[in-house]
Design an enzyme around this catalytic site. Structure first.
Site, PDB file in Angstrom:
ATOM      1  N   ASP A 247       6.762 -11.615  28.729  1.00 19.62           N
ATOM      2  CA  ASP A 247       7.536 -12.317  29.759  1.00 19.62           C
ATOM      3  C   ASP A 247       8.985 -11.843  29.760  1.00 19.62           C
ATOM      4  OD1 ASP A 247       7.916 -14.072  31.834  1.00 19.62           O
ATOM      5  OD2 ASP A 247       7.969 -15.874  30.595  1.00 19.62           O
TER       6      ASP A 247
ATOM      7  N   ASN B 213       0.074 -15.735  39.234  1.00 17.55           N
ATOM      8  CA  ASN B 213       1.037 -14.718  39.676  1.00 17.55           C
ATOM      9  C   ASN B 213       0.738 -14.184  41.085  1.00 17.55           C
ATOM     10  OD1 ASN B 213       1.496 -13.303  36.340  1.00 17.55           O
ATOM     11  ND2 ASN B 213       2.779 -14.774  37.421  1.00 17.55           N
TER      12      ASN B 213
END
Ligand code: IPE
Ligand code: IPE
Ligand code: MG
EC number: 2.5.1.-
Length: 246
Positions: free
Chosen positions: A18, A66
């Site tokens: 991330d 996502n």
């Protein structure tokens, strides 16, 4: 060199990669540049883990959620994935790495799926580290899919309800055949699981690094691994029981 104890490494390491977007935005660059830098980190960390002798490395590359990102970012990520998988297949093969994917592959664009299948086929005979990319992956969706398939197998008589055990249930997950992760690293300072491996993380040791993924180096990896090596995994027992193996 890195001060790690070779026989105390996690058998299965999972990473939530991330912070690509923030890394780029802090430098006035586009988020896409951050993802490109992130791919370079993937190359370095994959080879480092393989060299260290880690058996299974699972990387969260694209979540089911996502898909909700802006179309341009999703498109760029898919293009990067395809390029990475196609170009790395030969290097994975040279390093004896076996490539694997978990997630809803039906949702991936056909060209990405083709690259995925190519890399799986090319590396299927390898005996070294198993590298699993989580693509279009969501753990709740995975558990739901497993439950649906179990229900249908019970209805058709392939499975008896009484035979359903934790092991049998786990075999219906995308990760069937993989051991549960021993250690999970999430970069960028976020302290959440974000729908990753909910079933499999039951007894995983968690580690949060404040470094954004594009800047995650082998030195940061060693730092995390040495933290893991200092932990005592009790699985519900007492410390005394662990230390006397009773
Ligand atoms: C991780 O970086 C890569 C993906 C989720 C695809 P992010 O894109 O989430 O970066 P941040 O969290 O916005 O900084
Ligand atoms: C998790 O990161 C998914 C991947 C790293 C691929 P996100 O950036 O999507 O997670 P949230 O939205 O911050 O929880
Ligand atoms: Mg993020």
């Amino acid at each position: 060199m890195h001060g790690l104890i070779p026989d105390k490494l996690p058998r299965h390491l999972a990473i939530i990669m991330d912070g690509n977007g923030r890394w780029a935005q802090e430098r006035m660059l586009t988020r896409i540049i951050g993802h490109q830098k992130g791919v370079e980190t993937v190359r370095v960390i994959v080879e480092e883990c393989s060299r260290l002798g880690i058996g299974y490395l699972t990387l969260f590359a694209f979540s089911a959620e996502n898909w909700l990102r802006p179309k341009t970012e999703v498109k760029a990520l898919m293009a990067l994935l395809k390029k990475y998988i196609a170009s790395e297949a030969a290097r994975m093969d040279a390093n004896n790495i076996r490539f694997n994917v978990i997630g809803n592959r039906d949702e991936l664009p056909p060209d990405v799926n083709k690259a995925v299948q190519g890399a799986i086929d090319r590396t299927s005979g390898n005996t070294g580290m198993i590298l699993t990319l989580a693509l279009s992956y969501g753990a709740r969706q995975e558990i739901m899919t497993a439950a649906t398939r179990i229900a249908s197998d019970i209805a058709s008589g392939v499975l008896k309800a009484d035979d359903l055990s934790e092991t049998a249930f786990a075999s219906y997950l995308f990760t069937g055949g993989l051991p549960d992760p021993d250690f999970l690293i999430r970069t960028s300072g976020e302290m959440r699981i974000s729908n990753f491996l909910l079933w499999q993380l039951a007894y995983t040791e968690l580690y949060f690094s404040s470094v954004n993924w594009p800047e995650f180096t082998p030195a940061e990896l060693y730092r995390a691994l040495s933290d893991y090596q200092a932990r005592e995994r009790r699985f519900g027992r007492t410390s005394a029981q662990i230390n006397t193996r009773s």
